[in-house]
Design a protein around this motif. Structure first.
Motif, PDB file in Angstrom:
ATOM      1  N   MET A   1     -11.436   1.688  78.840  1.00 26.25           N
ATOM      2  CA  MET A   1     -12.229   1.735  77.610  1.00 26.25           C
ATOM      3  C   MET A   1     -13.413   0.769  77.767  1.00 26.25           C
ATOM      4  SD  MET A   1     -10.435   1.753  73.899  1.00 26.25           S
ATOM      5  CE  MET A   1     -11.280   1.955  72.348  1.00 26.25           C
ATOM      6  N   SER A   2     -14.602   1.293  77.602  1.00 26.67           N
ATOM      7  CA  SER A   2     -15.797   0.467  77.793  1.00 26.67           C
ATOM      8  C   SER A   2     -15.834  -0.657  76.755  1.00 26.67           C
ATOM      9  CB  SER A   2     -17.044   1.349  77.672  1.00 26.67           C
ATOM     10  OG  SER A   2     -17.986   0.802  76.792  1.00 26.67           O
ATOM     11  N   GLN A   3     -16.309  -1.808  77.173  1.00 25.59           N
ATOM     12  CA  GLN A   3     -16.286  -2.984  76.288  1.00 25.59           C
ATOM     13  C   GLN A   3     -17.675  -3.535  76.027  1.00 25.59           C
ATOM     14  OE1 GLN A   3     -13.546  -4.018  74.834  1.00 25.59           O
ATOM     15  NE2 GLN A   3     -12.010  -2.836  75.952  1.00 25.59           N
ATOM     16  N   VAL A   4     -18.693  -2.708  76.249  1.00 23.91           N
ATOM     17  CA  VAL A   4     -20.061  -3.170  76.008  1.00 23.91           C
ATOM     18  C   VAL A   4     -20.845  -2.123  75.222  1.00 23.91           C
ATOM     19  CG1 VAL A   4     -20.175  -4.597  78.105  1.00 23.91           C
ATOM     20  CG2 VAL A   4     -20.923  -2.201  78.200  1.00 23.91           C
ATOM     21  N   CYS A   5     -21.803  -2.608  74.433  1.00 22.94           N
ATOM     22  CA  CYS A   5     -22.777  -1.718  73.802  1.00 22.94           C
ATOM     23  C   CYS A   5     -24.094  -1.883  74.556  1.00 22.94           C
ATOM     24  CB  CYS A   5     -22.952  -2.064  72.326  1.00 22.94           C
ATOM     25  SG  CYS A   5     -21.502  -1.659  71.325  1.00 22.94           S
ATOM     26  N   ILE A   6     -24.705  -0.756  74.887  1.00 24.25           N
ATOM     27  CA  ILE A   6     -25.901  -0.785  75.733  1.00 24.25           C
ATOM     28  C   ILE A   6     -27.141  -0.481  74.896  1.00 24.25           C
ATOM     29  CG2 ILE A   6     -27.062   0.301  77.697  1.00 24.25           C
ATOM     30  CD1 ILE A   6     -24.158   0.977  78.703  1.00 24.25           C
ATOM     31  N   ALA A   7     -28.097  -1.400  74.938  1.00 29.93           N
ATOM     32  CA  ALA A   7     -29.358  -1.201  74.218  1.00 29.93           C
ATOM     33  C   ALA A   7     -30.444  -0.831  75.219  1.00 29.93           C
ATOM     34  CB  ALA A   7     -29.750  -2.463  73.468  1.00 29.93           C
ATOM     35  N   THR A   8     -31.267   0.146  74.846  1.00 28.18           N
ATOM     36  CA  THR A   8     -32.428   0.520  75.660  1.00 28.18           C
ATOM     37  C   THR A   8     -33.689   0.168  74.882  1.00 28.18           C
ATOM     38  OG1 THR A   8     -31.195   2.381  76.568  1.00 28.18           O
ATOM     39  CG2 THR A   8     -33.579   2.392  76.893  1.00 28.18           C
ATOM     40  N   TYR A   9     -34.537  -0.633  75.523  1.00 28.75           N
ATOM     41  CA  TYR A   9     -35.787  -1.064  74.890  1.00 28.75           C
ATOM     42  C   TYR A   9     -36.982  -0.558  75.676  1.00 28.75           C
ATOM     43  CZ  TYR A   9     -32.540  -4.806  73.388  1.00 28.75           C
ATOM     44  OH  TYR A   9     -31.476  -5.523  72.910  1.00 28.75           O
ATOM     45  N   ARG A  10     -38.097  -0.408  74.997  1.00 19.61           N
ATOM     46  CA  ARG A  10     -39.387  -0.267  75.684  1.00 19.61           C
ATOM     47  C   ARG A  10     -40.224  -1.490  75.335  1.00 19.61           C
ATOM     48  NH1 ARG A  10     -42.072   5.448  76.145  1.00 19.61           N
ATOM     49  NH2 ARG A  10     -40.265   5.550  77.516  1.00 19.61           N
ATOM     50  N   SER A  11     -40.572  -2.247  76.376  1.00 22.70           N
ATOM     51  CA  SER A  11     -41.307  -3.498  76.191  1.00 22.70           C
ATOM     52  C   SER A  11     -42.694  -3.349  76.815  1.00 22.70           C
ATOM     53  CB  SER A  11     -40.538  -4.634  76.875  1.00 22.70           C
ATOM     54  OG  SER A  11     -41.335  -5.786  76.980  1.00 22.70           O
ATOM     55  N   TYR A  12     -43.731  -3.570  76.006  1.00 22.74           N
ATOM     56  CA  TYR A  12     -45.112  -3.474  76.498  1.00 22.74           C
ATOM     57  C   TYR A  12     -45.649  -4.866  76.829  1.00 22.74           C
ATOM     58  CZ  TYR A  12     -45.736   1.406  75.027  1.00 22.74           C
ATOM     59  OH  TYR A  12     -45.643   2.764  74.893  1.00 22.74           O
ATOM     60  N   GLU A 108     -16.678   2.865  73.111  1.00 24.30           N
ATOM     61  CA  GLU A 108     -15.631   3.599  72.404  1.00 24.30           C
ATOM     62  C   GLU A 108     -14.894   2.661  71.446  1.00 24.30           C
ATOM     63  OE1 GLU A 108     -13.316   5.945  75.141  1.00 24.30           O
ATOM     64  OE2 GLU A 108     -11.768   6.214  73.606  1.00 24.30           O
ATOM     65  N   SER A 109     -14.709   1.432  71.893  1.00 24.65           N
ATOM     66  CA  SER A 109     -14.019   0.448  71.056  1.00 24.65           C
ATOM     67  C   SER A 109     -14.818   0.161  69.779  1.00 24.65           C
ATOM     68  CB  SER A 109     -13.805  -0.830  71.877  1.00 24.65           C
ATOM     69  OG  SER A 109     -13.690  -1.936  71.043  1.00 24.65           O
TER      70      SER A 109
END
Lengths: 407, 407
Positions: A1-12, A108-109
């Motif tokens: 079970m995955s234990q991380v939340c993944i954020a995707t950013y666009r940084s200029y 999922e957690s």
């Protein structure tokens, strides 16, 4: 079970070392500092440390250089609620130059704390007994300053046209002319009367407003008065308010999320959050059964690729949650129906205001014209051809008024 | 008594007839339609109709042409709460092209539903027994993954340096290592111990988190455990949540509003809401006693004129509400103190993280250096001169590390 939340950013940034910037985000928004920690403590803190997953730099002229950065945040760092997640991944960071939050992949957690839409797309279809075709929603023409008799008449005419859902205007608040419970009773009575004519079920989404602490009580009052759906200005109260409403076993009617205030957050390329996250994934996670968002056809415009990204976020698999009904809104007339179905498929709510009330033959004909257009589009019949068929006079008049748009 | 709330927008468009656009907003967001109404009904609806007060067009090159538009919305159209006000004046409109909400002037009648800050600037000064000088706030160095013993030590060292307020990190949520009530007990115990050394009072703003419906209960728990202030991520929950907390008679401690997520809304010139409205006027109306916002000095940058506009919104007369303490944050070191006082006056909280923990002589010396800098700035003594005085070794070391910035 995955234990991380993944954020995707666009940084200029024209000059930044994006790799370094990503690392400083991953450390700064989790353990605070890393390299200076004693080795013994590093072992202890490792499970709290954010990790840079990827940094994808797009070189470009001045003002155009950016990087898409993906960072994994350990679940252990925040409680399983949307305010905690957003404050962690974008609280302080939102103020750190030109940076936009494009997406969040929750674990999922984390997701397991969210039951999601109680009805969702399949549940709304079931309530209405309509499995195959797109649904049709209409909006009151004007509500502010009108009394119950006026609303009843507006409601009845809309219902006669064969719409599946009627929603309150989002700017209709508690008021002496049309107070919540009286409004529900009046409109549901009009719905019953129309159903005797049409034989068709109908959901009325009444606008849920008031103090935050009274939302659940107001929802229960509306339901006790007969309401069979709710409209909610989610962003004015926060996603957690929606999450609590949708998780409440007593609030056993579908909730339609209105996008009011969303334009303060999604349109800039440099700041805010993407529409697919703001109006797609987070609305669904928080439990919206239907989600309204600006259509690519009308005056309130969102680029089509963003529209379809919102739709995808509402419909694609997400930790086993029910799907949410996409409701692209604004500028919709019957001549757009084949295009809407081409863009969105049949799992869509066709939502119209002026395109129903402004029909040359009146409001009921406005609804009929849409239903005729939907029937034709599903049968693969060109609208111009369908408009000539006997019984499709409403569609014909609509096409004469607004035309047909193919793309 | 005024019966309208006035919204000021900046609308960008290369070609629009802004007068017409303003009129369509004023009508569209109130009565819905006007010219087609029968005369008899107009008389009835007049009191609900929005009015265009002014349209100030600024011609400019492509992408630069805009108009500042002021529209009056009758109070009768919405309930007296911030969600209703915002959804009315900027709900749908936020999605209608390039438009930013610059300001809101609420009516006395609307404002009368808002007690505003319970303590405000004067009340916080009174609690601390500090009437003349700027206050000093510090932030934990790192909290995620640390236990109570570690927090106690960090807290004690900060307190020893003579700070007036210590705030939790906004990303510290309910967790097994430092749960809310234990954390409050531990930190307040450290505060008492430090007070025996310094003779100085101290407020500890504990981060209030959790489900929306539990915020008030969590605040009461924290207060029962000894908390004498609260930190709150307002924008993650909505202004109304702050309004309800600040209006609750049982929550009798100052509330510091954190600006987390604000960068998703204020920085774009074309979208969102101005910083002075988002972090100034609305935070104060909703009852924030202290408001953190990005300083013009650090890495998290806000242009100085926007900073001062936030400060002005917190301090200038507003329907008799108490003022809120401005807390410009990020990038603050002792060498900036004279500049901060020049920009913000003495009614300001000097808020430092790295500028305290990163002091060459340690955390306690970090606080002392700030207090020495504040003393010197109030006395009109140049920091370089003050740094040479006996007893001001901490200031001297800070200036050697970070220098002095004059503008």
């Amino acid at each position: 079970m995955s234990q991380v939340c993944i954020a995707t950013y666009r940084s200029y940034d024209d000059k930044a070392d994006f790799q370094k910037k990503a690392l400083s985000i991953a450390v700064g928004l989790t353990v605070g500092s890393w390299t200076e920690l004693p080795e013994a403590q590093k072992a202890e803190m490792e499970k709290h440390l954010g990790k840079v997953l990827s940094v994808d730099v797009h070189e470009g002229g001045p003002g155009e250089r950016y990087a898409d950065i993906r960072i994994a945040y350990p679940d252990i760092n925040f409680s399983r609620d949307i305010p905690a997640l957003l404050v962690t991944v974008f609280g302080k960071l939102s103020m750190d130059g030109r940076i936009k939050l494009l997406d969040l992949d929750v674990s999922e957690s984390f997701a397991s704390a969210f039951p999601g839409p109680k009805f969702g797309l399949p549940g709304v279809r079931e309530l209405l007994g309509v499995q195959e075709r797109p649904l049709l929603m209409s909006i009151f023409k004007s509500v502010v300053g009108h009394d119950l008799a006026n609303l009843r008449e507006q409601f009845y005419k809309q219902a006669l046209g064969g719409v599946d859902l009627i929603k309150d205007d989002e700017i209709l608040f508690e008021n002496p002319l049309t107070p919540l419970e009286k409004r529900v009773e009046t409109c549901m009575e009009a719905a019953r009367k129309a159903q005797e004519e049409t034989g068709q079920k109908l959901l009325y989404a009444v606008n849920l407003t008031g103090p935050t602490s009274q939302l659940a009580a107001n929802a229960r009052k509306a339901i006790a008065a007969g309401a069979n759906a709710i409209l909610f200005n989610v962003l004015a109260y926060g996603y957690d308010a929606l999450h609590e409403l949708s998780s409440d076993p007593d609030i056993n009617v579908p909730i339609a999320a209105h996008p009011a205030m969303a334009g303060a957050i999604y349109p800039s390329p440099h700041y805010g959050m993407s529409a697919s996250l703001l109006l797609g994934k987070l609305m669904r996670l928080a439990g919206a059964d239907l989600v309204l968002f600006p259509s690519p056809y009308g005056s309130v415009v969102m680029p089509k690729e963003e529209n379809l990204a919102v739709k995808d976020a509402l419909l694609r698999p997400l930790h086993g949650l029910r799907t949410s009904f996409p409701v692209p809104s604004a500028g919709i007339h019957p001549g757009l129906v084949p295009l809407i179905l081409k863009d969105f498929g049949t799992d869509v709510v066709v939502n119209a205001g002026g395109g129903i009330h402004g029909h040359p033959m009146g409001t009921a004909a406005g609804g009929q014209a849409f239903r005729q257009a939907i029937g034709a589009a599903l049968a693969g019949t060109p609208l111009q051809e369908a408009a000539e068929a006997a019984g499709n006079e409403a569609l014909k008049a609509a096409i004469q008024a607004w035309g047909v748009r193919e793309s």
